[in-house]
Design a protein around this motif. Structure first.
Motif, PDB file in Angstrom:
ATOM      1  N   SER A 116      -7.588   1.776  -0.506  1.00 52.86           N
ATOM      2  CA  SER A 116      -7.702   0.623   0.403  1.00 52.86           C
ATOM      3  C   SER A 116      -6.186   0.001  -0.147  1.00 52.86           C
ATOM      4  CB  SER A 116      -8.603  -0.221  -0.349  1.00 52.86           C
ATOM      5  OG  SER A 116      -9.375  -0.703  -1.534  1.00 52.86           O
ATOM      6  N   LEU A 117      -6.043  -0.202  -1.140  1.00 52.67           N
ATOM      7  CA  LEU A 117      -4.400  -1.840  -2.286  1.00 52.67           C
ATOM      8  C   LEU A 117      -3.296  -1.245  -1.084  1.00 52.67           C
ATOM      9  CD1 LEU A 117      -5.247  -1.326  -5.700  1.00 52.67           C
ATOM     10  CD2 LEU A 117      -6.460  -2.540  -3.983  1.00 52.67           C
ATOM     11  N   HIS A 118      -2.917  -0.264  -0.014  1.00 50.41           N
ATOM     12  CA  HIS A 118      -1.754  -0.351   0.205  1.00 50.41           C
ATOM     13  C   HIS A 118      -1.819  -1.063   1.309  1.00 50.41           C
ATOM     14  CE1 HIS A 118      -4.742   2.178   2.552  1.00 50.41           C
ATOM     15  NE2 HIS A 118      -3.629   2.884   3.092  1.00 50.41           N
ATOM     16  N   TRP A 119      -2.765  -1.617   2.178  1.00 48.09           N
ATOM     17  CA  TRP A 119      -2.683  -2.906   2.891  1.00 48.09           C
ATOM     18  C   TRP A 119      -2.476  -4.101   2.683  1.00 48.09           C
ATOM     19  CZ3 TRP A 119      -1.362  -0.719   6.897  1.00 48.09           C
ATOM     20  CH2 TRP A 119      -1.615   0.494   7.879  1.00 48.09           C
ATOM     21  N   VAL A 120      -2.598  -4.736   0.655  1.00 44.51           N
ATOM     22  CA  VAL A 120      -2.171  -5.558   0.355  1.00 44.51           C
ATOM     23  C   VAL A 120      -1.268  -6.097   0.067  1.00 44.51           C
ATOM     24  CG1 VAL A 120      -2.496  -6.694  -1.925  1.00 44.51           C
ATOM     25  CG2 VAL A 120      -3.639  -5.158  -1.129  1.00 44.51           C
ATOM     26  N   ASN A 121      -0.585  -7.196   0.936  1.00 48.44           N
ATOM     27  CA  ASN A 121       0.793  -7.767   0.360  1.00 48.44           C
ATOM     28  C   ASN A 121       1.208  -7.730  -0.744  1.00 48.44           C
ATOM     29  OD1 ASN A 121       1.903  -8.301   3.204  1.00 48.44           O
ATOM     30  ND2 ASN A 121      -0.103  -9.594   3.460  1.00 48.44           N
ATOM     31  N   SER A 173       3.517   2.885   8.108  1.00 44.19           N
ATOM     32  CA  SER A 173       3.981   1.594   7.097  1.00 44.19           C
ATOM     33  C   SER A 173       4.453   1.828   5.397  1.00 44.19           C
ATOM     34  CB  SER A 173       2.266   1.644   6.093  1.00 44.19           C
ATOM     35  OG  SER A 173       1.871   0.917   6.604  1.00 44.19           O
ATOM     36  N   PRO A 174       5.156   1.196   4.617  1.00 46.37           N
ATOM     37  CA  PRO A 174       6.075   1.244   3.559  1.00 46.37           C
ATOM     38  C   PRO A 174       4.980   1.780   2.340  1.00 46.37           C
ATOM     39  CG  PRO A 174       5.905  -0.644   4.251  1.00 46.37           C
ATOM     40  CD  PRO A 174       5.127  -0.352   5.140  1.00 46.37           C
ATOM     41  N   PHE A 175       5.601   2.828   1.604  1.00 47.70           N
ATOM     42  CA  PHE A 175       4.238   3.050   1.019  1.00 47.70           C
ATOM     43  C   PHE A 175       5.008   3.295  -0.895  1.00 47.70           C
ATOM     44  CE2 PHE A 175       2.554   5.849   4.507  1.00 47.70           C
ATOM     45  CZ  PHE A 175       1.549   5.602   4.934  1.00 47.70           C
ATOM     46  N   PRO A 176       4.581   3.633  -1.500  1.00 55.49           N
ATOM     47  CA  PRO A 176       4.748   3.328  -3.055  1.00 55.49           C
ATOM     48  C   PRO A 176       5.731   4.503  -3.360  1.00 55.49           C
ATOM     49  CG  PRO A 176       2.847   2.608  -3.277  1.00 55.49           C
ATOM     50  CD  PRO A 176       3.031   2.780  -1.276  1.00 55.49           C
ATOM     51  N   GLU A 219      -6.260   3.162  10.691  1.00 58.41           N
ATOM     52  CA  GLU A 219      -5.569   3.330   9.267  1.00 58.41           C
ATOM     53  C   GLU A 219      -4.052   3.576  10.632  1.00 58.41           C
ATOM     54  OE1 GLU A 219      -5.065   3.213   5.836  1.00 58.41           O
ATOM     55  OE2 GLU A 219      -6.452   3.366   5.678  1.00 58.41           O
ATOM     56  N   THR A 220      -4.083   3.029  11.531  1.00 56.74           N
ATOM     57  CA  THR A 220      -3.253   2.226  12.515  1.00 56.74           C
ATOM     58  C   THR A 220      -1.781   1.100  11.546  1.00 56.74           C
ATOM     59  OG1 THR A 220      -4.217   1.687  14.197  1.00 56.74           O
ATOM     60  CG2 THR A 220      -3.472   4.238  14.927  1.00 56.74           C
ATOM     61  N   SER A 221      -0.648   1.528  12.225  1.00 55.64           N
ATOM     62  CA  SER A 221      -0.355   0.136  11.745  1.00 55.64           C
ATOM     63  C   SER A 221      -0.328  -0.861  12.000  1.00 55.64           C
ATOM     64  CB  SER A 221       1.198   0.406  12.647  1.00 55.64           C
ATOM     65  OG  SER A 221       2.365  -0.610  12.265  1.00 55.64           O
ATOM     66  N   ALA A 222      -0.753  -1.709  10.986  1.00 56.00           N
ATOM     67  CA  ALA A 222      -0.874  -3.880  10.847  1.00 56.00           C
ATOM     68  C   ALA A 222       0.765  -4.481   9.854  1.00 56.00           C
ATOM     69  CB  ALA A 222      -2.069  -3.467   9.893  1.00 56.00           C
ATOM     70  N   LEU A 223       1.495  -3.610  10.213  1.00 56.61           N
ATOM     71  CA  LEU A 223       3.116  -4.085   9.754  1.00 56.61           C
ATOM     72  C   LEU A 223       3.074  -5.378  10.712  1.00 56.61           C
ATOM     73  CD1 LEU A 223       5.391  -1.016   9.267  1.00 56.61           C
ATOM     74  CD2 LEU A 223       4.430  -2.523   7.611  1.00 56.61           C
TER      75      LEU A 223
END
Length: 297
Positions: A116-121, A173-176, A219-223
């Motif tokens: 879930s935390l991959h959508w956090v700004n 999305s960009p990922f860490p 999980e589609t792009s929310a950029l």
């Protein structure tokens, strides 16, 4: 709350909430993947003898809370950006934002955040808030997609759009990276930070099914930088056709970055004071110490 014009805002959180809300009715299509990710994360919980009484699970999609209760944790609160997702876990449900946690300091001795935390700004800020909400010597576990996830799809979409238009817009999305993990935990104030990655390998007989699964999971792009124009008609057929085939179908990788950290407590191990060692490292390893060849001074 920061304005949408803030350049540090990468994701459209309103869109993330709407997609997670809709996915509450469709994510059963990808349940095996979500369950595998949840089980791998909770395996880390089974590695400790510490017993927990008050747990918070974030973004567990109704899969994490029951597994925590099965492990003997009676008090489990479930929080999600989507009210439907939070309620699907049963028990105490909280519709809340990871970027603005609505909990008092020291509320939980265990926090689990599954995918879930991959959508956090502001991920460092969110982790700092999570640590604040934890009691001393509490455990934090999180998994999120790492760099390498959907890499084939990212490259295929970028290449196909570049050939159809003058340029390409970001669609994955960009990922860490792994090297970011422990640093993020340390920055948030966690003790004994550990980060590691493992892959969940998938294969699709029909590459279009990969896009359908991403949509079903919300999980589609929310950029915020996404191109809102209607994509070229040939974009997705061309991109999917360029995906490299595998022996069992079109491969896709979910690379999981797992974070483990403890809220500081008085009984935790601490590093020894610098210079307090009474044994040389070379002696401990049973090796012969060699100089660098440089003259002293």
């Amino acid at each position: 709350m920061r304005a949408m014009s803030d350049p540090h805002l990468i994701f459209d959180r309103r869109l993330v909430r709407l997609r997670r809300e809709r996915a509450a009715g469709t994510q059963h299509a990808v349940a095996p993947v979500l369950e595998a990710a949840a089980e791998r994360l909770l395996d880390r919980l089974d590695d400790t003898t510490r017993r927990f009484e008050r747990a918070l699970e974030i973004g567990g999609r109704g899969l994490v809370a029951p597994r925590l209760r099965e492990r003997g944790i009676a008090s489990v609160a479930s929080m999600d950006l989507s009210p439907r997702q939070a309620a699907s876990a049963g028990g105490l449900a909280v519709a809340g934002d990871e970027e603005w946690l609505p909990f008092a300091a020291g509320s939980f001795d265990l926090v689990v955040a599954s995918l879930s935390l991959h959508w956090v700004n502001d991920l460092p800020g969110a982790l700092a808030q999570i640590r604040r909400a934890m009691a001393p010597d509490g455990l934090f576990l999180a998994s999120l997609p790492a760099l390498g996830t959907l890499q084939n799809l990212r490259e295929a979409l970028t290449g196909a759009e570049a050939s159809l238009r003058a340029g390409a817009s970001p669609r994955v999305s960009p990922f860490p990276e792994l090297r970011d993990g422990a640093g993020l935990l340390q920055r948030a104030g966690f003790a004994l930070p550990v980060a590691d990655v493992e892959d969940i390998s998938l294969a699709y007989r029909n590459p279009l099914a990969l896009l359908r699964d991403l949509q079903a999971a919300g999980e589609t792009s929310a950029l915020r930088a996404r191109d809102n124009r209607i994509p070229p008609r040939d974009l997705f057929p061309a991109a999917l056709a360029s995906l490299p085939p595998g022996t069992d179908g079109t491969p896709a990788t979910l690379r999981l970055l797992t974070l483990t950290g403890w809220s500081p407590g008085p009984d935790q191990p601490r590093p020894a004071r610098r210079g307090s060692a009474d044994t040389r490292l070379a002696d401990a390893l049973g090796t012969k110490e060699q100089g660098t060849g440089e003259a002293p001074g």
